[in-house]
Design an enzyme around this catalytic site. Structure first.
Site: not given
Ligand code: COI
Length: 356
Positions: A99, A200, A236
């Protein structure tokens, strides 16, 4: 003691050298200064070489560093667990490695290989072994960061990138972990199509602190964000993916680039299939979400946490919580694997030490 440490937490309570002097029972999810951190640097046009473990210290940064000027930075979060039979485990560190690579590509940065990343995580955990809480008392949260450390004013690429990682012992992230009371955020958006919501990036978080602070003042645990394109579909929480259960179907918003591909999210989808549920990744209109039998959120920090209520425009909808929920079953199953209480038949844990 470091000024930024949590003084109450660090008062000496143990003379056992296996452990740092921490009041483990009082662990919250917050910064605690531990002993060591990992640092690797990479010049533009070169690959990351193996970094090293150094004593935990402030980083020296050029005021014109790309991370400070233009927000070129990513973070990750993963945990080390101490098992009852004396092992130390990491949970799927390769997933965080993949990620961070995806995030680095999006933010135009060089990145470490997945093997380098995993090796760095092992080193950080072992170099701070005393800070890994006793079984059942918490976990060691490892925070890798990748950022443009070289100075850049008007042109890029950035001359230097830093990959670093530190670790803090933590307890549960959500204080009200028996059931969150969420508020639907209908003004601020967390992410938009083709933006950075799917990686992220450090820039994804503080832009929603204004509504978060307001929600906390009103007594809510967290916010439920809607998609930026229509404002109608569930995306989310501040830092956790969301799921709904209706009948035998477990649904979660699909990854359209605005939702973080959570490591816990994919584990939970797999566990739900193992339990016999049908699992769908799709668009979930808020109206439908509010008719769920049960809802919960997932994340490295959140683990699996039930949602007790969702308030939308002053109307509060309640959901099932407690021991007889899918969320509770998922939490127990996942925690059992993560903490080595059951055999890991999925190959999700990585053992990094045997004496504990
Ligand atoms: C994590 O779950 O690791 C996160 O990034 C959430 C963070 C806000 C603690």
């Amino acid at each position: 003691m470091a000024p930024s440490a949590q003084p109450a937490l660090l008062t000496s309570v143990s003379s056992d050298e296996k452990y740092a002097n921490v009041k483990w029972e009082e662990l919250a999810f917050g910064f605690v200064r531990t002993d060591n951190m990992y640092v690797a640097k990479c010049n533009h046009g070169e690959d990351f070489q193996e970094g090293k473990i150094v004593p935990f210290a402030d980083l020296q940064l050029n005021p014109c560093a790309a991370v400070l000027q233009y927000g070129q930075g990513l973070y990750e979060g993963l945990k080390a667990y101490r098992t009852e039979d004396g092992r130390i485990l990491l949970f799927r560190p390769d997933q965080n490695g993949h990620r961070i690579q995806a995030g680095a590509k999006r933010l135009y940065m060089p990145y470490p290989s997945v093997d380098q990343f995993v090796s760095a995580m092992k080193q950080v955990a072992l170099a701070n072994k005393k800070w890994i809480p006793p079984p059942g008392k918490g976990t060691l949260y490892i925070r890798p960061i990748l950022f443009g450390s070289g100075p850049i004013l008007g042109s890029f690429p950035v001359p230097e990138t830093t990959f670093s990682a530190f670790a803090c012992p933590v307890g549960r992230y959500h204080k009200d972990n028996t059931g969150l009371n969420l508020k639907v955020e209908d003004k601020f958006r967390r992410a938009f199509l083709s933006g950075t919501g799917g990686v992220k990036s450090i820039t994804n978080y503080c832009p929603v602190w204004i509504p978060m602070a307001e929600a906390r003042k009103q007594g809510f645990s967290d916010l439920l964000f809607m998609d930026a394109a229509t404002g109608k579909n569930v995306e989310e929480l501040f830092a956790a993916n969301v799921f709904m259960l209706k009948g035998n179907v477990v649904s979660t918003p699909s990854l359209t680039g605005t939702i973080l591909p959570g490591v816990t999210r994919i584990c939970v989808m797999e566990l739900c299939r193992d339990f016999g549920y049908q699992v769908e990744e799709r668009v979930i209109p808020l109206e439908e979400f509010l008719e769920s039998d049960e809802t919960f959120c997932t994340g490295t920090a959140s683990i699996v946490t039930s949602i007790a209520s969702v308030t939308f425009k002053d109307k509060k909808t309640g959901f099932k919580t407690g021991e007889d929920t899918l969320a509770a079953k998922l939490y127990d199953t996942l925690s059992d694997i993560q903490t080595g209480r059951v055999e890991d038949t999925k190959g999700w844990t990585v053992e990094i030490d045997r004496q504990g």
